[in-house]
Write a protein that holds these residues in place. Structure first.
Motif, PDB file in Angstrom:
ATOM      1  N   CYS A  14       0.815  -1.216   0.000  1.00  0.00           N
ATOM      2  CA  CYS A  14       0.000   0.000   0.000  1.00  0.00           C
ATOM      3  C   CYS A  14       0.846   1.263   0.000  1.00  0.00           C
ATOM      4  O   CYS A  14       0.335   2.346  -0.261  1.00  0.00           O
ATOM      5  N   GLY A  15       2.088   1.120   0.326  1.00  0.00           N
ATOM      6  CA  GLY A  15       2.930   2.307   0.420  1.00  0.00           C
ATOM      7  C   GLY A  15       2.663   3.047   1.719  1.00  0.00           C
ATOM      8  O   GLY A  15       1.827   2.641   2.526  1.00  0.00           O
ATOM      9  N   PRO A  16       3.375   4.148   1.933  1.00  0.00           N
ATOM     10  CA  PRO A  16       3.335   4.806   3.234  1.00  0.00           C
ATOM     11  C   PRO A  16       2.062   5.607   3.499  1.00  0.00           C
ATOM     12  O   PRO A  16       1.755   5.916   4.642  1.00  0.00           O
ATOM     13  N   LYS A  17       1.314   5.928   2.453  1.00  0.00           N
ATOM     14  CA  LYS A  17       0.247   6.893   2.650  1.00  0.00           C
ATOM     15  C   LYS A  17      -0.974   6.276   3.316  1.00  0.00           C
ATOM     16  O   LYS A  17      -1.709   6.933   4.049  1.00  0.00           O
ATOM     17  N   PHE A  18      -1.188   5.014   3.031  1.00  0.00           N
ATOM     18  CA  PHE A  18      -2.382   4.379   3.554  1.00  0.00           C
ATOM     19  C   PHE A  18      -2.053   2.973   4.028  1.00  0.00           C
ATOM     20  O   PHE A  18      -1.441   2.207   3.312  1.00  0.00           O
ATOM     21  N   CYS A  19      -2.473   2.624   5.214  1.00  0.00           N
ATOM     22  CA  CYS A  19      -2.156   1.292   5.700  1.00  0.00           C
ATOM     23  C   CYS A  19      -3.299   0.741   6.522  1.00  0.00           C
ATOM     24  O   CYS A  19      -3.722   1.324   7.508  1.00  0.00           O
ATOM     25  N   SER A  20      -3.793  -0.433   6.111  1.00  0.00           N
ATOM     26  CA  SER A  20      -4.948  -1.003   6.795  1.00  0.00           C
ATOM     27  C   SER A  20      -4.593  -1.464   8.199  1.00  0.00           C
ATOM     28  O   SER A  20      -5.417  -1.409   9.111  1.00  0.00           O
ATOM     29  N   MET A  21      -3.348  -1.904   8.384  1.00  0.00           N
ATOM     30  CA  MET A  21      -2.927  -2.330   9.718  1.00  0.00           C
ATOM     31  C   MET A  21      -3.006  -1.155  10.691  1.00  0.00           C
ATOM     32  O   MET A  21      -3.469  -1.273  11.823  1.00  0.00           O
ATOM     33  N   ILE A  71      -4.853   1.489  10.436  1.00  0.00           N
ATOM     34  CA  ILE A  71      -6.249   1.837  10.720  1.00  0.00           C
ATOM     35  C   ILE A  71      -6.845   0.860  11.722  1.00  0.00           C
ATOM     36  O   ILE A  71      -7.602   1.246  12.612  1.00  0.00           O
ATOM     37  N   SER A  72      -6.464  -0.401  11.598  1.00  0.00           N
ATOM     38  CA  SER A  72      -6.950  -1.378  12.567  1.00  0.00           C
ATOM     39  C   SER A  72      -6.514  -1.007  13.972  1.00  0.00           C
ATOM     40  O   SER A  72      -7.262  -1.172  14.931  1.00  0.00           O
ATOM     41  N   TYR A 121      -1.880   9.086   9.726  1.00  0.00           N
ATOM     42  CA  TYR A 121      -1.132   8.668   8.538  1.00  0.00           C
ATOM     43  C   TYR A 121       0.332   8.975   8.743  1.00  0.00           C
ATOM     44  O   TYR A 121       0.689   9.968   9.362  1.00  0.00           O
TER      45      TYR A 121
END
Lengths: 627, 627
Positions: A576-583, A585-586, A624
């Motif tokens: 996902c790259g640095p800008k967005f990460c589902s981990m 957000i979890s 972020y």
């Protein structure tokens, strides 16, 4: 001497440097048993603390089952010319039922030993061969049935537990799904008494020849961790002693629980000696291969006498289990005529040819009780060969295969009558929906003697990927109750595996065996998965690599995209790259739930999440990470 | 224009040479349907005759399902600048329910189209976008429910059969095991009417946007061949348009039935245009990814309006299916707080964050019927996303995952009410014994709408080998009834897949899907296995390679050990060497049985095999081949 090419000279053999590297962030530990000489090796993987934004807690080290032997212990000096330290000599000696022989019993062995032209490739064994004293039976099964818990059994109990009990309070242990074991009977803790029980029942075997004191005891049975075997061995087309010892150390490094030496080329006797002396894992062989070489490859010329001498030769070298194709009966052979791929087992076809040529019953069958007598004098376990296994999905579960399996069941009872340990070999090529029938029939016919299968391959159409076509079948049959899985490499059907192929085959089978342990609900099996997933969630990249079955490959794949050291502590990955990460957000969801003491959906809704919404929104976008 | 780095300029994009090579000994054939413009591509693999010592018969060519598109047809000139020929335009036009638009309906699309700085990387599309005429529904489901058999449906019927009926009398077809399909309903022959029935029932979908006339129609449903999807797409960390088109052609060459463009990096709109115009397979996307980019990666800033415009933008480009995470409901989000790995779906975490930040219900859920309206105007199929899928075996089958699945069932019925085609996405990480529960629950909750799963991975401990940990789960869930398997590459969890990884992932999933077809007993599924195994038995090495899923790898592995051309006709292989061969002995058994007319064991014994024994012995040893 000049007949032996330079590269086959074994006096120059040395250990493969890649096989003696310690695993990253790991240390070899030894758990002591009830006596000081029971020292059970394990690998302990140290973990970093959880980063503070994920909670900051300490993470206990994870202990994993270790098949890599003394090779990965930096305190042990490895010299393949001298072989490995002896683990079991005192245990064997104190049982006081064996004796050292003046000379080798096998004629062929004595010939080889006195042939000066072989001096340059002979392992320099200083020990005399050992044998049961007359009238004694020295098998682990025999002891087990007398109620004796041997040091080998205690060693195995400690080994199988892998310090699980130390984790009783840990989430890593608690977060495990109940399994579905199809009637296996796996206790919460493996005790020495349980090991004895299972061996006595014939439901597990401990392959450990009294002439292989270097072996680190291990067990094969459906109520224990699923094991895997790796095959090595030279062929008429090549490979040196050096290369075979290298494959042994390389294969066990990555997880082979036992190794079969399937050599069919030159200097089989000498090659095997080097392998056994440098092996901490049980070694299996198919003695008919060497016997065939002794009669110049002409199957019809095989005799019981040549074969018997071969068994004794190998037993006195320390082979731990013999594949014996005693179930290939004369009456089954014509059943293979209509098959798509006939008989594909080498041993099976040798015996089929012999039976047809002489029109006599298989001499391995007719002499089976004499073979038992040999096995019990050295504690060689049987691996009853499936000479009629299917070589294509079309031939799966046919009358030839199942007829032979019924005979193997009959032979199992004969072996047990002699207190000889026995496991049963299985297929082969079997489509998924016919796998369970194999397992169920084996359990029934062979009264739960351990099953040991090659794959099975679930389709024939992917040569070059048969480690995968068979890894699927292996995981499934392991789940259903198979005790040991014989690996298949990417070169299956195509060529001789090199070192890379051996590793790929081993890792594939290790993950298949582990998937089976998880599905069976083996206690503690999920600890490593949980620890790795927790590391993944918390962006502890190094821990994720180090907990992997193959840390080197995991690290190098990561580094292809993000080579910098800083990426190993980055809270993002290349997907996902640095800008967005589902981990990430979890973790926000988790923090949010914790702040609001939300455990369940009802509570969440009752507690009025609306109030917190705007507050969360403000914080949210700051979470972020900057590029 | 200067802002775009050289390597991203797409005017220089050209086809990957490796992707347009014909397969060895294969030719592209087209089977004509009821009208001249239904030309269904297949690959026909020619085989050598059986060697005379094995019987000498002719071997009919084997026809295989072909996903490689016009790229492997030497008669088609490929120019990625121009895109692929249109297959479906006449079919769409003659239905007379669509119209060409003057301009693109999406504001964002129009902005991009008029931005001169993007000229250098824009695909030069000369066609106007197409849309349903007001009040019309142009989905295949809508037609199916009216009893209309579309050309797409007939095409698919021909394609799924793969000329199976021509083999009715062949042993290759007869030698197939009855399958175990767990309640699937697979006919002996796929008729156009059966395709219509299954689509009308919602049990299968035909992803085929009216703006993607280049697509070769295919079907996804449990009563058809199991399909696989390959993911491509750029990320913030890199990859150019060229590379993405290359991954598309490379992935479909090896077997991808559909491709998802998961781009999250630069120029998503333009990249997708190049992909669709050069794709003969359906293209899926996750529109929320692009929508998120439009709001600069801040999930809370997402709005229905931005999302809606994105759907229309993509629908008018020709995207065939949309992953929509409409099942991530506000009340499910706190259920993930106690998970080991929280929310791992990118789309799921975006929506979770949005829900929490606004404390509102997921706008994809609240606007679901409006999304249906868009889908039916272009025939975009739903792939209802599993935003709460487990990211570790620990989290498998938990209340969050299954709660969402129940909501997806509810949404399925809403989509069907609009005659919009729908499939359901599934996990993820699931230990083997919990896989069937997923499949059974999906069939129940979603009334047999096709299931489309990512793996599942059966253990977490093998990063670097997750194509295999997941290939195991994929084969199993395919057997249980999953209709399409989303591939996983060796780089999963670690990095961005390169071309080799794409191929490894595709082949792994192709073999898993095929293993599932075999286990389900799909008619004719075993033909290729039987043909390959027969070739193997008869030492037709070239045929064995050519029938393999990956002929190149099979050949190169063989050649590592036996590189000479003569070895390709040798009646031995590197495993046993020339002196002894079990295949050869099997042929002797077969010849012997034939001579003596032995069919069964009883006959064999009755016919007195003794008489023949000495004769056989004489012949036998001459059958070894000389080195």
């Amino acid at each position: 001497m000049s007949a032996i090419p330079e590269e086959f000279l074994s006096k120059t053999a040395k250990v493969d440097e890649a096989s003696i590297q310690p695993f990253p962030n790991s240390r070899k530990i030894y758990v002591e048993g009830s006596r000081a000489d029971i020292q059970v090796p394990m690998r302990e993987i140290s973990l970093a603390d959880t980063p503070t934004d994920f909670g900051g807690e300490k993470n206990d080290p994870v202990v994993v089952y270790d098949t890599s032997g003394p090779y990965t212990d930096p305190k042990v000096t490895i010299d393949v010319q001298k072989g490995l330290p002896e683990v079991r000599t005192a245990w064997v000696e104190e049982r006081n039922d064996t004796e050292l022989l003046e000379n080798f019993s096998s004629e062929y062995c004595r010939e080889r030993m006195s042939d000066e032209s072989l001096d340059s490739l002979r392992f320099d064994l200083k020990r005399q061969p050992r044998k049961a004293r007359p009238g004694k039976n020295v098998t682990q099964l025999h002891y087990a049935r007398q109620g004796i818990v041997t040091p080998e059994m205690e060693y195995i109990a400690i080994r199988e537990n892998s310090k699980l009990q130390a984790l009783k309070a840990s989430d890593l242990l608690k977060q495990q799904h109940p399994g579905q074991s199809f009637g296996a009977n796996i206790p919460e803790e493996i005790t020495p008494e349980f090991v004895r029980d299972e061996v006595a029942r014939g439901r597990a075997i401990i392959p450990a020849n009294i002439n292989h004191p270097e072996v680190e005891p291990m067990i094969i049975g459906r109520n224990f961790l699923v094991k895997i075997n790796g095959n090595i061995g030279n062929s008429a087309l090549g490979s040196s002693i050096d290369e075979e010892v290298e494959k042994l150390t390389w294969g066990t490094r990555w997880g082979a629980d036992t190794v079969m030496d399937l050599s069919t080329g030159k200097n089989i006797h000498e090659t095997r000696e080097w392998i056994i002396r440098n092996s901490h894992v049980p070694i299996g062989t198919v003695p008919i291969y060497q016997a065939l070489e002794k009669v110049n490859g002409v199957a019809e010329d095989l005799t019981w006498e040549v074969f018997r001498d071969t068994l004794i030769e190998q037993a006195e070298q320390g082979v731990d289990y013999f594949t014996i194709h005693a179930g290939v009966l004369l009456r089954y052979v014509p059943m293979t005529a209509k098959r798509v791929t006939g008989i594909v087992s080498r041993g099976g076809s040798i015996m089929a040819k012999w039976c047809l040529a002489h029109h006599k019953e298989n001499f391995l069958y007719t002499h089976f009780e004499e073979i038992c007598e040999i096995c019990k004098a050295y504690d060689v376990s049987f691996s009853l060969g499936d000479g009629l296994r299917p070589g294509s999905v079309a031939d799966a579960n046919d009358e030839a295969q199942f007829g032979e399996l019924e005979t193997l069941g009959e032979l199992t009872k004969i072996a047990w009558k002699h207190d000889v340990q026995v496991m049963i070999e299985g297929p082969g090529h079997v489509p998924m929906h016919l796998i369970k029938e194999n397992m169920d029939k084996q359990l029934r016919e062979c009264d739960e003697a351990p099953f040991y299968t090659l794959g099975p391959l679930t389709t024939d159409i992917a040569p070059g990927y048969d480690h995968i076509t068979s890894g699927i079948g292996a995981a499934m049959i392991g789940w259903y109750g198979c005790a040991m899985l014989c690996y298949v490499t990417p070169k299956e059907h195509l060529g001789l595996p090199d070192k890379d192929d051996v590793k790929t085959g081993i890792i594939t089978y290790k993950l298949a065996a582990h998937a089976a342990d998880l599905a069976k609900g083996h206690p503690g099996a999920q600890i490593r998965d949980n620890a790795l997933s927790k590391a993944r969630f918390e962006f502890r990249w190094e821990d994720q690599f180090n907990l992997a079955l193959d840390p080197d490959t995991a690290r190098s794949y990561h580094d292809e995209t993000l080579p910098k050291e800083s990426a190993k502590v980055a809270h993002f990955c290349s997907m996902c790259g640095p800008k967005f990460c589902s981990m990430k957000i979890s973790q926000e969801v988790r923090d949010y739930a914790a702040e609001n003491r939300i455990d369940t959906v009802d509570v969440a809704l009752e507690q009025g999440m609306e109030e917190k919404a705007s507050e969360f929104k403000e914080q949210g976008s700051q979470l972020y990470h900057k590029v």
